[in-house]
Design a protein around this motif. Sequence first.
Motif, PDB file in Angstrom:
ATOM      1  N   LEU A  72     -24.917  -7.086  -3.778  1.00 27.03           N
ATOM      2  CA  LEU A  72     -26.310  -7.001  -4.218  1.00 27.03           C
ATOM      3  C   LEU A  72     -26.724  -5.550  -4.463  1.00 27.03           C
ATOM      4  CD1 LEU A  72     -27.881  -9.640  -1.827  1.00 27.03           C
ATOM      5  CD2 LEU A  72     -27.705  -9.818  -4.318  1.00 27.03           C
ATOM      6  N   ASN A  73     -26.351  -4.642  -3.576  1.00 28.80           N
ATOM      7  CA  ASN A  73     -26.702  -3.230  -3.764  1.00 28.80           C
ATOM      8  C   ASN A  73     -26.062  -2.653  -5.014  1.00 28.80           C
ATOM      9  OD1 ASN A  73     -28.515  -2.593  -1.673  1.00 28.80           O
ATOM     10  ND2 ASN A  73     -26.842  -2.544  -0.211  1.00 28.80           N
ATOM     11  N   ARG A  74     -24.809  -2.967  -5.265  1.00 29.31           N
ATOM     12  CA  ARG A  74     -24.121  -2.444  -6.458  1.00 29.31           C
ATOM     13  C   ARG A  74     -24.699  -3.026  -7.748  1.00 29.31           C
ATOM     14  NH1 ARG A  74     -18.492  -0.551  -5.452  1.00 29.31           N
ATOM     15  NH2 ARG A  74     -18.247  -0.474  -3.210  1.00 29.31           N
ATOM     16  N   THR A  75     -25.066  -4.294  -7.707  1.00 29.67           N
ATOM     17  CA  THR A  75     -25.517  -4.985  -8.911  1.00 29.67           C
ATOM     18  C   THR A  75     -26.975  -4.679  -9.255  1.00 29.67           C
ATOM     19  OG1 THR A  75     -23.996  -6.789  -8.392  1.00 29.67           O
ATOM     20  CG2 THR A  75     -25.729  -7.257  -9.986  1.00 29.67           C
ATOM     21  N   LEU A  76     -27.809  -4.531  -8.260  1.00 30.37           N
ATOM     22  CA  LEU A  76     -29.251  -4.455  -8.511  1.00 30.37           C
ATOM     23  C   LEU A  76     -29.881  -3.095  -8.251  1.00 30.37           C
ATOM     24  CD1 LEU A  76     -30.161  -7.972  -7.109  1.00 30.37           C
ATOM     25  CD2 LEU A  76     -29.995  -7.261  -9.496  1.00 30.37           C
ATOM     26  N   LYS A  77     -29.088  -2.052  -8.059  1.00 36.52           N
ATOM     27  CA  LYS A  77     -29.693  -0.745  -7.790  1.00 36.52           C
ATOM     28  C   LYS A  77     -30.485  -0.221  -8.987  1.00 36.52           C
ATOM     29  CE  LYS A  77     -25.588   2.050  -8.690  1.00 36.52           C
ATOM     30  NZ  LYS A  77     -24.632   2.943  -8.069  1.00 36.52           N
ATOM     31  N   GLU A  78     -30.090  -0.580 -10.216  1.00 36.26           N
ATOM     32  CA  GLU A  78     -30.842  -0.153 -11.402  1.00 36.26           C
ATOM     33  C   GLU A  78     -32.199  -0.834 -11.484  1.00 36.26           C
ATOM     34  OE1 GLU A  78     -27.505  -1.006 -11.771  1.00 36.26           O
ATOM     35  OE2 GLU A  78     -26.831   1.084 -11.888  1.00 36.26           O
ATOM     36  N   GLU A  79     -32.378  -1.923 -10.736  1.00 38.79           N
ATOM     37  CA  GLU A  79     -33.657  -2.639 -10.677  1.00 38.79           C
ATOM     38  C   GLU A  79     -34.542  -2.111  -9.540  1.00 38.79           C
ATOM     39  OE1 GLU A  79     -34.398  -4.819 -13.024  1.00 38.79           O
ATOM     40  OE2 GLU A  79     -32.397  -4.591 -13.892  1.00 38.79           O
ATOM     41  N   ASN A  80     -34.119  -0.984  -8.947  1.00 36.32           N
ATOM     42  CA  ASN A  80     -34.854  -0.354  -7.841  1.00 36.32           C
ATOM     43  C   ASN A  80     -34.945  -1.254  -6.614  1.00 36.32           C
ATOM     44  OD1 ASN A  80     -35.313   2.032  -9.291  1.00 36.32           O
ATOM     45  ND2 ASN A  80     -37.073   1.104 -10.295  1.00 36.32           N
ATOM     46  N   LEU A  81     -33.878  -2.025  -6.373  1.00 36.56           N
ATOM     47  CA  LEU A  81     -33.799  -2.863  -5.189  1.00 36.56           C
ATOM     48  C   LEU A  81     -32.671  -2.382  -4.297  1.00 36.56           C
ATOM     49  CD1 LEU A  81     -34.251  -6.364  -6.838  1.00 36.56           C
ATOM     50  CD2 LEU A  81     -35.951  -5.085  -5.524  1.00 36.56           C
ATOM     51  N   MET A  82     -32.876  -2.505  -2.988  1.00 35.45           N
ATOM     52  CA  MET A  82     -31.883  -2.106  -2.007  1.00 35.45           C
ATOM     53  C   MET A  82     -31.865  -3.187  -0.927  1.00 35.45           C
ATOM     54  SD  MET A  82     -31.678   1.455   0.149  1.00 35.45           S
ATOM     55  CE  MET A  82     -33.264   1.262   0.927  1.00 35.45           C
ATOM     56  N   PHE A  83     -30.689  -3.481  -0.412  1.00 33.37           N
ATOM     57  CA  PHE A  83     -30.518  -4.549   0.567  1.00 33.37           C
ATOM     58  C   PHE A  83     -29.894  -3.963   1.827  1.00 33.37           C
ATOM     59  CE2 PHE A  83     -30.433  -6.083  -3.685  1.00 33.37           C
ATOM     60  CZ  PHE A  83     -31.246  -7.202  -3.660  1.00 33.37           C
ATOM     61  N   GLY A  84     -30.364  -4.415   2.969  1.00 36.56           N
ATOM     62  CA  GLY A  84     -29.843  -3.918   4.231  1.00 36.56           C
ATOM     63  C   GLY A  84     -29.550  -5.058   5.189  1.00 36.56           C
ATOM     64  N   MET A  85     -28.678  -4.766   6.136  1.00 36.23           N
ATOM     65  CA  MET A  85     -28.325  -5.741   7.143  1.00 36.23           C
ATOM     66  C   MET A  85     -28.096  -5.015   8.457  1.00 36.23           C
ATOM     67  SD  MET A  85     -25.056  -8.290   7.355  1.00 36.23           S
ATOM     68  CE  MET A  85     -23.951  -6.895   7.497  1.00 36.23           C
ATOM     69  N   ALA A  86     -28.592  -5.604   9.539  1.00 31.76           N
ATOM     70  CA  ALA A  86     -28.389  -5.049  10.880  1.00 31.76           C
ATOM     71  C   ALA A  86     -28.283  -6.218  11.845  1.00 31.76           C
ATOM     72  CB  ALA A  86     -29.556  -4.149  11.267  1.00 31.76           C
ATOM     73  N   LEU A  87     -27.640  -5.974  12.961  1.00 32.24           N
ATOM     74  CA  LEU A  87     -27.602  -7.004  13.999  1.00 32.24           C
ATOM     75  C   LEU A  87     -28.915  -6.999  14.759  1.00 32.24           C
ATOM     76  CD1 LEU A  87     -24.018  -6.647  15.512  1.00 32.24           C
ATOM     77  CD2 LEU A  87     -24.877  -8.421  13.973  1.00 32.24           C
ATOM     78  N   ASP A  88     -29.396  -8.178  15.092  1.00 27.95           N
ATOM     79  CA  ASP A  88     -30.597  -8.316  15.908  1.00 27.95           C
ATOM     80  C   ASP A  88     -30.318  -7.691  17.277  1.00 27.95           C
ATOM     81  OD1 ASP A  88     -32.339  -9.750  17.955  1.00 27.95           O
ATOM     82  OD2 ASP A  88     -33.202 -10.471  16.069  1.00 27.95           O
ATOM     83  N   GLU A  89     -31.244  -6.895  17.764  1.00 29.11           N
ATOM     84  CA  GLU A  89     -31.040  -6.211  19.047  1.00 29.11           C
ATOM     85  C   GLU A  89     -30.968  -7.168  20.223  1.00 29.11           C
ATOM     86  OE1 GLU A  89     -33.908  -3.135  19.592  1.00 29.11           O
ATOM     87  OE2 GLU A  89     -33.346  -2.112  17.741  1.00 29.11           O
TER      88      GLU A  89
END
Length: 56
Positions: free
Chosen positions: A26-43
């Motif tokens: 998703l980050n590679r495909t949609l960065k030109e659309e000014n979108l960024m995706f993140g993932m983290a483990l729930d604490e």
Amino acid sequence: MSNKIETLSTVRIQKTDDLYKLVDTLNRTLKEENLMFGMALDEDDRDTAVFTIYRT
């Protein structure tokens, strides 16, 4: 010019081993659309991932 990052959506999902591949694609495909995706483990629950979509 501002470098503001806006959170669009956050969802908690069951962690899987390949989830990082989805975030990377998703980050590679949609960065030109000014979108960024993140993932983290729930604490509090290491079996839950927190997936977030940002507008940059």
